[in-house]
Design a protein around this motif. Structure first.
Motif, mmCIF file in Angstrom:
data_model
loop_
_atom_site.group_PDB
_atom_site.id
_atom_site.type_symbol
_atom_site.label_atom_id
_atom_site.label_comp_id
_atom_site.label_asym_id
_atom_site.label_seq_id
_atom_site.Cartn_x
_atom_site.Cartn_y
_atom_site.Cartn_z
ATOM 1 N N TYR A 1 84.307 -8.659 25.871
ATOM 2 C CA TYR A 1 85.322 -9.594 26.350
ATOM 3 C C TYR A 1 86.643 -9.315 25.641
ATOM 4 O O TYR A 1 86.675 -9.124 24.416
ATOM 5 N N CYS B 1 82.871 -16.379 21.353
ATOM 6 C CA CYS B 1 83.120 -15.732 22.654
ATOM 7 C C CYS B 1 82.603 -16.608 23.792
ATOM 8 O O CYS B 1 81.474 -17.081 23.748
ATOM 9 N N CYS C 1 85.779 -9.420 21.747
ATOM 10 C CA CYS C 1 84.396 -9.666 21.330
ATOM 11 C C CYS C 1 83.669 -8.334 21.290
ATOM 12 O O CYS C 1 83.596 -7.633 22.299
ATOM 13 N N LYS D 1 81.730 -15.727 26.654
ATOM 14 C CA LYS D 1 80.732 -15.040 27.481
ATOM 15 C C LYS D 1 79.383 -14.926 26.773
ATOM 16 O O LYS D 1 78.354 -15.213 27.353
ATOM 17 N N CYS D 2 79.402 -14.486 25.490
ATOM 18 C CA CYS D 2 78.124 -14.167 24.843
ATOM 19 C C CYS D 2 77.849 -14.964 23.572
ATOM 20 O O CYS D 2 76.766 -14.882 23.024
ATOM 21 N N GLY E 1 80.585 -8.055 20.811
ATOM 22 C CA GLY E 1 79.255 -8.260 21.379
ATOM 23 C C GLY E 1 79.174 -7.861 22.842
ATOM 24 O O GLY E 1 78.266 -7.148 23.259
ATOM 25 N N CYS E 2 80.162 -8.312 23.664
ATOM 26 C CA CYS E 2 80.057 -8.085 25.106
ATOM 27 C C CYS E 2 81.276 -7.397 25.691
ATOM 28 O O CYS E 2 81.329 -7.121 26.877
HETATM 29 ZN ZN LIG Z 1 81.169 -11.728 23.879
#
Ligand SMILES: [Zn+2]
Length: 571
Positions: free
Chosen positions: A229, A395, A224, A397-398, A226-227
């Motif tokens: 992961y 994802c 990911c 997580k995010c 974004g974060c």
């Molecule tokens: Zn993420």
């Protein structure tokens, strides 16, 4: 070192069994030679790089406070029986008997041996924490050895084992090794990324794999942006919402003769694959269970195991499928299977699904307009994330979409807990003289695999591009006129000056054409190439070029200035 005395043999053609670039280059550059399937000899050049990688691993282990030992390759069966792994390791473990009929294994790993050694050495909390390691050959009876050193029967591994008094200590030992691994790969010139991995038998215990990203990698990894992961596809989770399907009429049977696969049925009924529920019968710890996932998705066995709390899961055989459902695979579904007690589980994205097509549990038929809540026994507890993550999945997580990349696993760090120490009763006494079982971690670096991973990550159409730290020789001096004493003298002096600076160098003194020498130097991939020839010297000096630079970056320097210029090019 003079090339003429080095036993270097480069090959013009790729070996027939080499599928990936690093395997081809390993053989063509004369780094290794195949002795038999999955078994390789490391030739002088390959051995030099292997030793450099070993040395980096050793220095970083020592820096992390770990203690080096070496344990035997030949391991007695009794140690493996203590943990039950003599039977559970399966056919990947080489087993043999000595003349006295005592059973042994060729070590595929060494948790048992190290736990037994630690048990003998450690008695008090004052000796803890401690991490011990070795760099030793390991063995795996691969079904299909391939990719050169990547999946071979014999490989060099660094394995380390930590022993702690409590969970916090074990956590510190884990991250201590994790950071050492980051340093090891960075020093080898590798971009290796840590990714979350499945703990296998150890359930949810913490483990990270270090992967070198490469299209030829055997493992899929979900990332990911974004974060950050990152997880092996065996482990990667996804966030999936239940569906918001509208209601549908009562289901009805449709004849789908000769259409068994989702693709065939979809083509026959002229409907998209995601309208289908793929139903598969598994056997989990000896009991059949039906698993339903969207038609275009694959079941993740690890997630299935976790939902069922099962030790093992595998696709059911023909007879089990028939008995459980009343039909053959291809026509099975979650609505009224023959075995009314058959447990059915489904991917979370099918929660609330209506208007779906499933197998009718009747040869040659499917059901359409199935509402999973209305028409099956699925309850809330039967839904979970059960599929292999794909590109675009969300994802966990995010919430951003993930991408999938390929990776080569070059290392793993693992919290073992007390699985091995409890089996061996490997204990220490605390300050009140109470006895407790030690808490362990284990940590592996594939040393020989790392060698090939460097090549996979760092090469071009002409050959390998060695990072200076692990190049067989950092510098290759191409001597263009070896018969001319003045030219040979410049090359000799340069060789000595570089060696005095701790730079290792090979002088290509062969009576070959320049083109041959340049081709070989590029194929083997020495970090810096220096051309020494009569014409060049007459024009002011020697030519210096890094392997990763193109010709236009070649610089000409006076022989006296060459050592400093080469050292700079290597830095
Ligand atoms: Zn993420």
């Amino acid at each position: 070192m003079k090339w003429s005395k080095s036993l270097i043999q480069t090959l013009r053609d790729n070996p027939q069994d080499a599928e990936i670039d690093s395997h081809k280059l390993l053989m063509r550059a004369g780094l290794a030679r195949k002795v038999a399937g999955g078994l390789y000899a490391y030739l002088p050049l390959g051995m030099r790089s292997l030793k450099k990688i070993q040395q980096i691993v050793r220095e970083e282990m020592d820096r992390a406070g770990a203690l080096e030992i070496v344990s035997p390759v030949l391991q007695p069966a009794e140690l493996w029986r203590t943990t039950g792994r003599w039977d559970t390791m399966g056919p990947n473990m080489f087993k043999l008997r000595d003349r006295g009929e005592h059973e042994f294994a060729l070590g595929p790993t060494a948790e048992e041996v190290f736990t037994d050694i630690a048990k003998g050495l450690i008695s008090s909390y004052r000796q803890l924490p401690v991490t011990i390691y070795q760099i030793q050959w390991k063995f795996r009876d691969e079904t299909r050895p391939r990719f050169g050193l990547m999946r071979s029967k014999e490989f060099l591994m660094k394995d380390a084992y930590s022993f702690d008094t409590d969970a916090e200590g074990a956590d510190r030992s884990y991250w201590n090794m994790y950071r050492a691994y980051e340093r090891i790969y960075a020093r080898c010139g590798l971009k290796a990324v840590p990714v979350q991995a499945d703990g296998g038998d150890m359930g949810d215990s913490m483990t990270h794999e270090f992967h070198v990203l490469a299209d030829a990698g055997e493992d899929g990894i979900a990332f990911c942006d974004g974060c950050g992961y990152a997880a092996n596809l065996e482990k990667a989770e996804r966030r999936a919402a239940p569906c918001a399907d509208a209601g549908c009429p009562a289901f009805e049977e449709v004849a789908t003769p000769d259409a068994r696969t989702i693709e065939e049925v979809a083509a026959f009924l002229k409907l998209p694959a995601d309208r289908f529920v793929k139903s598969l019968v598994y056997v989990a710890d000896g009991r059949p269970v039906m698993v339903c996932v969207p038609g275009d998705r694959d079941v993740n066995d690890v997630k299935l195991k976790r939902l069922l709390g099962a030790k093992s899961v595998a696709l059911a055989d023909f007879e089990t499928v028939l008995k459980a459902t009343g039909a053959n695979a291809g026509f099975v579904g979650p609505v009224k299977p023959a075995d009314a007690a058959l447990r059915v589980v489904a991917d979370v994205s099918l929660k609330g699904a209506t208007g779906r097509i499933v197998g009718a549990n009747k040869e040659g038929y499917h059901l359409k307009d199935v509402d999973l809540a209305r028409d099956t026994k699925l309850s809330d507890a039967d839904f979970a994330d059960l599929v292999v993550v794909q590109a675009g999945d969300v994802c966990p997580k995010c919430g951003k979409p993930m991408v999938i990349k390929r990776g080569i696993e070059v290392g793993q760090v693992f919290k073992l807990g007390t699985k091995y120490s409890a089996a061996f009763n490997a204990t220490y006494k605390n300050d009140k003289l109470e006895e407790h079982v030690m808490i362990m971690g284990c940590y592996g670096v594939g040393v020989s695999r790392t060698l090939q991973a460097v090549i996979e990550q760092s090469h071009d159409k002409d050959g390998i591009i060695w990072p200076a730290a692990v190049a067989p020789y950092q510098v290759c001096i191409c001597l263009l006129d070896p018969a001319e004493p003045e030219v040979a003298k410049v090359a000799d002096e340069l060789e000595s000056a570089l060696e005095a600076r701790g730079i290792d160098v090979i002088v290509d003194d062969r009576a070959e054409r320049p083109g041959v020498k340049f081709k070989d130097a590029d194929l083997i991939g020495f970090t810096v190439r220096v051309v020494v020839g009569a014409k060049g010297l007459a024009n002011g000096g020697v030519e210096i070029k890094r392997r990763d630079e193109d010709k236009s970056k070649t610089r000409v320097v006076a022989p006296a200035d060459a050592p400093a210029a080469i050292a700079e090019a290597l830095a």
